[in-house]
Design a protein around this motif. Sequence first.
Motif, PDB file in Angstrom:
ATOM      1  N   THR A   1       0.239  11.383   3.982  1.00 14.39           N
ATOM      2  CA  THR A   1       1.503  12.119   4.046  1.00 14.39           C
ATOM      3  C   THR A   1       1.528  13.113   5.185  1.00 14.39           C
ATOM      4  OG1 THR A   1       0.672  13.812   2.525  1.00 14.39           O
ATOM      5  CG2 THR A   1       1.798  11.915   1.564  1.00 14.39           C
ATOM      6  N   ALA A   2       0.491  13.144   6.008  1.00 13.43           N
ATOM      7  CA  ALA A   2       0.454  14.088   7.121  1.00 13.43           C
ATOM      8  C   ALA A   2       1.607  13.808   8.071  1.00 13.43           C
ATOM      9  CB  ALA A   2      -0.875  13.984   7.861  1.00 13.43           C
ATOM     10  N   LEU A   3       2.029  14.880   8.783  1.00 14.20           N
ATOM     11  CA  LEU A   3       3.157  14.728   9.683  1.00 14.20           C
ATOM     12  C   LEU A   3       2.858  13.742  10.801  1.00 14.20           C
ATOM     13  CD1 LEU A   3       4.343  18.443  10.015  1.00 14.20           C
ATOM     14  CD2 LEU A   3       5.347  16.623   8.632  1.00 14.20           C
ATOM     15  N   LYS A   4       1.608  13.749  11.295  1.00 18.09           N
ATOM     16  CA  LYS A   4       1.224  12.838  12.366  1.00 18.09           C
ATOM     17  C   LYS A   4      -0.062  12.125  11.978  1.00 18.09           C
ATOM     18  CE  LYS A   4       1.123  16.176  15.318  1.00 18.09           C
ATOM     19  NZ  LYS A   4       0.873  16.920  16.583  1.00 18.09           N
ATOM     20  N   PRO A   5      -0.020  11.302  10.909  1.00 16.56           N
ATOM     21  CA  PRO A   5      -1.241  10.705  10.397  1.00 16.56           C
ATOM     22  C   PRO A   5      -1.858   9.651  11.292  1.00 16.56           C
ATOM     23  CG  PRO A   5       0.636   9.756   9.298  1.00 16.56           C
ATOM     24  CD  PRO A   5       1.160  10.848  10.174  1.00 16.56           C
ATOM     25  N   ALA A   6      -1.025   8.971  12.064  1.00 16.01           N
ATOM     26  CA  ALA A   6      -1.555   7.848  12.828  1.00 16.01           C
ATOM     27  C   ALA A   6      -1.284   7.981  14.312  1.00 16.01           C
ATOM     28  CB  ALA A   6      -0.955   6.544  12.310  1.00 16.01           C
ATOM     29  N   SER A   7      -1.228   9.203  14.813  1.00 13.68           N
ATOM     30  CA  SER A   7      -0.936   9.403  16.226  1.00 13.68           C
ATOM     31  C   SER A   7      -2.086  10.127  16.887  1.00 13.68           C
ATOM     32  CB  SER A   7       0.357  10.214  16.398  1.00 13.68           C
ATOM     33  OG  SER A   7       0.227  11.472  15.791  1.00 13.68           O
ATOM     34  N   SER A   8      -2.178   9.968  18.163  1.00 14.92           N
ATOM     35  CA  SER A   8      -3.232  10.653  18.893  1.00 14.92           C
ATOM     36  C   SER A   8      -2.858  12.106  19.081  1.00 14.92           C
ATOM     37  CB  SER A   8      -3.432   9.974  20.249  1.00 14.92           C
ATOM     38  OG  SER A   8      -2.227  10.049  21.004  1.00 14.92           O
TER      39      SER A   8
ATOM     40  N   PRO B   1       0.816  -1.220   0.000  1.00 18.65           N
ATOM     41  CA  PRO B   1       0.000   0.000   0.000  1.00 18.65           C
ATOM     42  C   PRO B   1       0.849   1.269   0.000  1.00 18.65           C
ATOM     43  CG  PRO B   1       0.001  -1.006   2.169  1.00 18.65           C
ATOM     44  CD  PRO B   1       0.718  -1.965   1.258  1.00 18.65           C
ATOM     45  N   THR B   2       0.363   2.285  -0.693  1.00 13.36           N
ATOM     46  CA  THR B   2       1.057   3.563  -0.784  1.00 13.36           C
ATOM     47  C   THR B   2       0.137   4.695  -0.342  1.00 13.36           C
ATOM     48  OG1 THR B   2       0.355   3.944  -3.077  1.00 13.36           O
ATOM     49  CG2 THR B   2       2.389   2.680  -2.748  1.00 13.36           C
ATOM     50  N   ASN B   3       0.651   5.913  -0.382  1.00 13.86           N
ATOM     51  CA  ASN B   3      -0.158   7.079  -0.025  1.00 13.86           C
ATOM     52  C   ASN B   3      -1.349   7.236  -0.954  1.00 13.86           C
ATOM     53  OD1 ASN B   3       1.551   7.791   2.118  1.00 13.86           O
ATOM     54  ND2 ASN B   3       2.895   8.960   0.776  1.00 13.86           N
ATOM     55  N   ASN B   4      -1.180   6.850  -2.220  1.00 11.17           N
ATOM     56  CA  ASN B   4      -2.300   6.942  -3.167  1.00 11.17           C
ATOM     57  C   ASN B   4      -3.451   6.034  -2.766  1.00 11.17           C
ATOM     58  OD1 ASN B   4      -0.969   8.812  -4.796  1.00 11.17           O
ATOM     59  ND2 ASN B   4       0.005   7.224  -6.027  1.00 11.17           N
ATOM     60  N   ASP B   5      -3.135   4.897  -2.153  1.00  8.33           N
ATOM     61  CA  ASP B   5      -4.191   3.997  -1.693  1.00  8.33           C
ATOM     62  C   ASP B   5      -4.959   4.611  -0.525  1.00  8.33           C
ATOM     63  OD1 ASP B   5      -3.690   1.764  -3.495  1.00  8.33           O
ATOM     64  OD2 ASP B   5      -1.833   1.488  -2.379  1.00  8.33           O
ATOM     65  N   PHE B   6      -4.250   5.331   0.338  1.00 11.75           N
ATOM     66  CA  PHE B   6      -4.931   6.034   1.422  1.00 11.75           C
ATOM     67  C   PHE B   6      -5.874   7.106   0.874  1.00 11.75           C
ATOM     68  CE2 PHE B   6      -1.341   4.691   4.292  1.00 11.75           C
ATOM     69  CZ  PHE B   6      -2.125   3.995   5.192  1.00 11.75           C
ATOM     70  N   LEU B   7      -5.426   7.781  -0.192  1.00  8.63           N
ATOM     71  CA  LEU B   7      -6.235   8.857  -0.766  1.00  8.63           C
ATOM     72  C   LEU B   7      -7.547   8.337  -1.342  1.00  8.63           C
ATOM     73  CD1 LEU B   7      -3.467  10.998  -2.533  1.00  8.63           C
ATOM     74  CD2 LEU B   7      -4.684  11.528  -0.417  1.00  8.63           C
TER      75      LEU B   7
ATOM     76  N   GLY C   1      -2.853   5.844   8.384  1.00  7.35           N
ATOM     77  CA  GLY C   1      -2.010   6.768   7.634  1.00  7.35           C
ATOM     78  C   GLY C   1      -0.546   6.465   7.847  1.00  7.35           C
ATOM     79  N   GLY C   2       0.319   7.255   7.217  1.00  9.40           N
ATOM     80  CA  GLY C   2       1.759   7.045   7.350  1.00  9.40           C
ATOM     81  C   GLY C   2       2.210   5.807   6.601  1.00  9.40           C
ATOM     82  N   THR C   3       3.161   5.077   7.171  1.00 10.06           N
ATOM     83  CA  THR C   3       3.649   3.840   6.575  1.00 10.06           C
ATOM     84  C   THR C   3       2.707   2.713   6.956  1.00 10.06           C
ATOM     85  OG1 THR C   3       5.935   4.631   6.732  1.00 10.06           O
ATOM     86  CG2 THR C   3       5.598   2.270   6.382  1.00 10.06           C
ATOM     87  N   ALA C   4       2.003   2.169   5.979  1.00  9.55           N
ATOM     88  CA  ALA C   4       0.968   1.172   6.266  1.00  9.55           C
ATOM     89  C   ALA C   4       1.547  -0.165   6.683  1.00  9.55           C
ATOM     90  CB  ALA C   4       0.066   0.999   5.046  1.00  9.55           C
ATOM     91  N   ILE C   5       2.688  -0.553   6.090  1.00 12.28           N
ATOM     92  CA  ILE C   5       3.307  -1.848   6.366  1.00 12.28           C
ATOM     93  C   ILE C   5       4.654  -1.632   7.022  1.00 12.28           C
ATOM     94  CG2 ILE C   5       4.245  -3.956   5.353  1.00 12.28           C
ATOM     95  CD1 ILE C   5       1.257  -3.896   5.202  1.00 12.28           C
TER      96      ILE C   5
ATOM     97  N   SER D   1      -9.901   8.895   1.166  1.00 11.65           N
ATOM     98  CA  SER D   1      -9.849  10.269   1.700  1.00 11.65           C
ATOM     99  C   SER D   1      -9.020  10.356   2.977  1.00 11.65           C
ATOM    100  CB  SER D   1     -11.264  10.794   1.956  1.00 11.65           C
ATOM    101  OG  SER D   1     -12.017  10.789   0.764  1.00 11.65           O
ATOM    102  N   ILE D   2      -7.923   9.596   3.016  1.00 11.13           N
ATOM    103  CA  ILE D   2      -7.005   9.629   4.152  1.00 11.13           C
ATOM    104  C   ILE D   2      -5.707  10.271   3.699  1.00 11.13           C
ATOM    105  CG2 ILE D   2      -5.692   8.243   5.805  1.00 11.13           C
ATOM    106  CD1 ILE D   2      -7.844   6.094   5.514  1.00 11.13           C
ATOM    107  N   ASP D   3      -5.258  11.283   4.423  1.00 12.04           N
ATOM    108  CA  ASP D   3      -4.010  11.960   4.083  1.00 12.04           C
ATOM    109  C   ASP D   3      -2.855  11.179   4.666  1.00 12.04           C
ATOM    110  OD1 ASP D   3      -1.974  13.617   3.376  1.00 12.04           O
ATOM    111  OD2 ASP D   3      -2.572  15.300   4.648  1.00 12.04           O
TER     112      ASP D   3
END
Length: 304
Positions: free
Chosen positions: A185-192, A172-178, A213-217, A181-183
Amino acid sequence: GTAASKKAKKKVKKNEHETKSLIPISPNRRGAAEDISVPYSVELWRKSKTLNRDRSVFGCSLAHLIAMKTLIGDDYDKSDDLSSHDDAKFDFILEDNVRAFVGLEDDNDDACECACRIWDLIEASNKAHDKPHLRYYGWLGSKPNLSWLYNNHIPRKAFASGGENCRIFPFPTNNDFLLDSIDGTALKPASSETTNKDTTEDSSKQPSFSTPGGTAIWGMFAYTISPAAYHSLITQLQNDVGMLMWKGKRMRAFQAKAIDKIIPRTVREVYGEMSVHLSDKVAFVRCPMLGSLLHKQWEQGFCE
């Protein structure tokens, strides 16, 4: 004026001496002008000296490069993909900090669950239209990313299957997140929710994942790579130190790039998205109970 010209001449002579006394500079080198003006070994040494805490990450990358060289061996065809490289001395690379599924099949007491999953993966992977050049036997991710993978990405992108046992899907890549509708490439995509003060003062603070978000794998603890992909990777690494480490304008030291980002990205760029094969039923999982010397702050996320 005379003193300045003498210093300039001395500097030029020193650079010429360094260049001529080492391996000639490749015309395919990538990087800033000041970097590619010196031999690769000089650039690598200058940048790696400032890695500081990231030296262990860089050492891990070098260990994987050595392991891949042993995996490929000398008796091979550089054009081989994984479906045609059947005479290899080794099957795959496996780190020591992992665990395997050892349950037995109901109808066959001699068949280990881990081995069955490996054979199902290989069979499905070899049936795919796009030949595999990188195959994962184990992988992991944050809890939100795993939910997104199994609920969205795998049903949408799976392109091969081994009957009812497993499905093969691309990395999976960032395009798959898009697509959802998931960003990514956000600086903190998967953090609280955390303050900037918390993230800048303590980079080792335990992260808390709440959104995908971020690195999926994550992880390169169980995988195999084709001879063609390996040599392509080595060629690119030998011409671009920036693939191994990077430094932002406001950063004091270089940071090493993790091997689990370098390998899949390079293989996808050369052989296409479908050349990286993952299975929805992994044969190996990482064992956080043994502890990690590189990523202690991620242990809780691994367990989840």
